[in-house]
Scaffold this active site. Structure first.
Site, PDB file in Angstrom:
ATOM      1  N   TYR A  55      -0.150  39.745  32.887  1.00 48.92           N
ATOM      2  CA  TYR A  55       0.850  40.407  33.718  1.00 48.92           C
ATOM      3  C   TYR A  55       1.634  41.401  32.864  1.00 48.92           C
ATOM      4  CZ  TYR A  55       0.907  38.455  38.404  1.00 48.92           C
ATOM      5  OH  TYR A  55       0.618  38.172  39.706  1.00 48.92           O
ATOM      6  N   GLU A  57       4.286  43.808  34.348  1.00 47.36           N
ATOM      7  CA  GLU A  57       5.205  44.596  35.175  1.00 47.36           C
ATOM      8  C   GLU A  57       6.119  45.439  34.296  1.00 47.36           C
ATOM      9  OE1 GLU A  57       4.596  41.383  35.791  1.00 47.36           O
ATOM     10  OE2 GLU A  57       4.862  40.914  37.935  1.00 47.36           O
ATOM     11  N   ASP A 202      -4.187  66.301  46.100  1.00 47.87           N
ATOM     12  CA  ASP A 202      -4.944  65.059  45.906  1.00 47.87           C
ATOM     13  C   ASP A 202      -6.362  65.481  45.543  1.00 47.87           C
ATOM     14  OD1 ASP A 202      -6.505  62.834  46.096  1.00 47.87           O
ATOM     15  OD2 ASP A 202      -5.838  62.232  48.097  1.00 47.87           O
ATOM     16  N   THR A 229      -8.017  59.722  42.058  1.00 49.79           N
ATOM     17  CA  THR A 229      -8.589  58.424  41.743  1.00 49.79           C
ATOM     18  C   THR A 229      -9.403  58.578  40.463  1.00 49.79           C
ATOM     19  OG1 THR A 229     -10.395  58.936  43.263  1.00 49.79           O
ATOM     20  CG2 THR A 229      -8.680  57.465  44.075  1.00 49.79           C
ATOM     21  N   LYS A 232     -14.318  58.328  40.829  1.00 54.35           N
ATOM     22  CA  LYS A 232     -15.287  59.235  41.457  1.00 54.35           C
ATOM     23  C   LYS A 232     -15.890  60.122  40.370  1.00 54.35           C
ATOM     24  CE  LYS A 232     -13.062  59.047  46.001  1.00 54.35           C
ATOM     25  NZ  LYS A 232     -11.662  58.631  45.916  1.00 54.35           N
ATOM     26  N   ARG A 238     -12.258  51.638  39.240  1.00 56.40           N
ATOM     27  CA  ARG A 238     -11.488  51.953  40.441  1.00 56.40           C
ATOM     28  C   ARG A 238      -9.998  51.940  40.097  1.00 56.40           C
ATOM     29  NH1 ARG A 238     -15.697  51.739  43.871  1.00 56.40           N
ATOM     30  NH2 ARG A 238     -14.487  52.622  45.560  1.00 56.40           N
TER      31      ARG A 238
HETATM   32  N1  DSN Z   1     -13.649  56.610  50.517  1.00 59.50           N
HETATM   33  C1  DSN Z   1     -13.406  57.814  49.774  1.00 59.50           C
HETATM   34  C2  DSN Z   1     -14.439  58.842  50.022  1.00 59.50           C
HETATM   35  O1  DSN Z   1     -15.562  58.450  50.219  1.00 59.50           O
HETATM   36  O2  DSN Z   1     -14.162  60.030  50.009  1.00 59.50           O
HETATM   37  C3  DSN Z   1     -12.041  58.351  49.971  1.00 59.50           C
HETATM   38  O3  DSN Z   1     -11.114  57.334  49.949  1.00 59.50           O
END
Ligand code: DSN
Length: 423
Positions: A55, A57, A202, A229, A232, A238
């Site tokens: 943990y 925090e 974003d 994120t 990707k 993730r």
């Molecule tokens: N699920 C993602 C995508 O495939 O673009 C976005 O959150």
């Protein structure tokens, strides 16, 4: 690791079998969902490390629990690497994934009922950009802009400016899950300045392509907030990051923790540090450039075979194939047909889609994961040919069987990072 896998096989066969099955699926087929990727083996080690036990925090140097010398080191490393990579002054690497990452930004700057100007979901916006079914869509007032068929499916900034003047948003948001072009950040900024709004991008889909220097960086146009994120095109675990100038650091940090989240997932943050370290290397620039070359080649192959692509092509890692127009089938049937030949894509609503979301008119296709396996232009041409053959003859079971065999034999020639070693 082998020892622990053997232990899992003995203690929980059902979970072991599911992991083994997923590994086999990922090896034998090709992932062309634009938001997916194969992370690095080192990241898998970090995810499975003892950081999962801890943990933490708070933030480095200001935690609520003891025993933080290594968590602090890891989080500082991730923050510094993110700042260097995206050329910004502050990075919060604690968001658990994309949705809390965007929620933390809204909640940092807005009060319930305030207005955000974001892209319509059916034109490529994300759920967290104000879809009525999301909680954010109920808390804030989202006003939506769309792409414009008169401008080849791009954004018309005169219309955007008009909507902004009428709706007086507090945030002008760009960044999409299904838009195959680069963004004109400077034009967004001009609109936002006129109405006194913050600029937020974003860039979850293209974070790796910005980091790799092959797509524009919103900070170069003076954007206030950038979210991405990490799993990707960045090839990390993730997770999510909020990047911004120093003047917003305190309000963003407070909004992520304690505003929205509890203990950060330190095993994921260790993995983020590793992926960002990889992205700082010259090889990552080459990877990002290859992702784009592959997308252009795959798009050209589909277009040459009579495929209809939203906006007519791609500037990034993805394309949106209008399967209704091209092959007279909806996106669900197209997705299922391609699944049968071991090519994974996802059904996708297209701008002003007359069809419902679960039977939309198109599919999304992207190249980050295939590129991570070492596939290049010649592989894209073959995949494009297989996609077209399958969609043209989707009710010919014997043909689909034959194509599946060909695709699987082809894919097995390309090692999968994390399954076949240090690719
Ligand atoms: N699920 C993602 C995508 O495939 O673009 C976005 O959150």
């Amino acid at each position: 690791m082998d020892e622990y896998r053997a232990l899992l096989a003995k203690t929980d066969r059902a979970v072991f079998d599911a992991i083994a099955g997923e590994e086999a699926r990922q090896k034998r087929g090709v992932e062309l969902i634009p938001s997916e990727n194969y992370t690095y083996p080192e990241v898998l080690v970090a995810l499975g490390s003892v950081f999962t036990n801890k943990y933490a925090e708070g933030y480095p140097g200001r935690r609520y629990y003891g025993g933080q010398e290594y968590t602090d080191a890891i989080e500082n490393l991730a923050r510094e690497r993110a700042k260097e990579l995206f050329r910004c002054e502050h990075a919060n690497v604690q968001p658990l994934s994309g949705s809390p990452m965007n929620q933390a930004v809204y909640l940092a700057f807005l009060r319930p009922g305030d207005t955000i100007l974001g892209m319509d979901l059916s034109h490529g916006g994300h759920l967290t950009h104000g879809a009525p079914v999301s909680h954010m869509g109920q808390i804030f007032r989202f006003v939506r802009y769309k792409t414009d068929p008169e401008h080849e499916g791009r954004i018309d900034f005169d219309t955007l400016r008009k909507i902004a003047r009428e709706s007086q948003p507090k945030i002008v948001l760009c960044g999409y899950t299904s838009y195959p072009r680069d963004y004109d950040y400077a034009a967004f900024r001009r609109v936002a300045e006129e109405v006194g709004a913050l600029t937020m991008a974003d860039v979850s889909h293209i974070g790796g392509l910005i980091a790799g220097g092959v797509m524009r960086n919103p900070f170069d146009a003076g954007f206030d907030i950038v979210t991405t994120t990490t799993h990707k095109s960045l090839r990390g675990p993730r997770g999510g990051m909020v990047l911004c100038a120093k003047k917003y650091a305190a309000v963003i940090d407070k909004s992520v923790f304690p505003g929205l989240q509890g203990g950060p997932h330190m095993n994921a943050i260790a993995g983020i540090a590793i992926a960002l370290g990889r992205a700082l290397r010259p090889e990552f620039k080459e990877y990002a450039a290859q992702v784009l070359r592959n997308a252009k080649t795959l798009a050209a192959t589909l277009l040459a075979a009579g495929g209809s692509l939203v906006t007519g092509g791609t500037d990034n890692h993805m394309m949106v194939l209008d399967t209704m127009k091209s092959f007279g089938m909806d996106g669900r049937v197209a997705e299922e047909t391609l699944d049968k030949i071991a090519i994974t894509t996802n059904k996708q609503i297209i701008p002003d889609d007359p069809n419902p979301p679960l039977r939309p008119s198109g599919i999304r296709i992207g190249t980050p994961a295939a590129t991570a396996r070492g596939m290049k232009e010649d592989a894209m041409r073959r995949l494009g040919d297989w996609i077209v053959s399958a969609l043209r003859a989707h009710d010919d079971a014997a043909l689909l069987d034959r194509l599946r065999g060909e695709v699987q034999a082809f894919c097995l020639q390309y090692p999968v990072p994390g399954i076949d070693g240090a690719v």
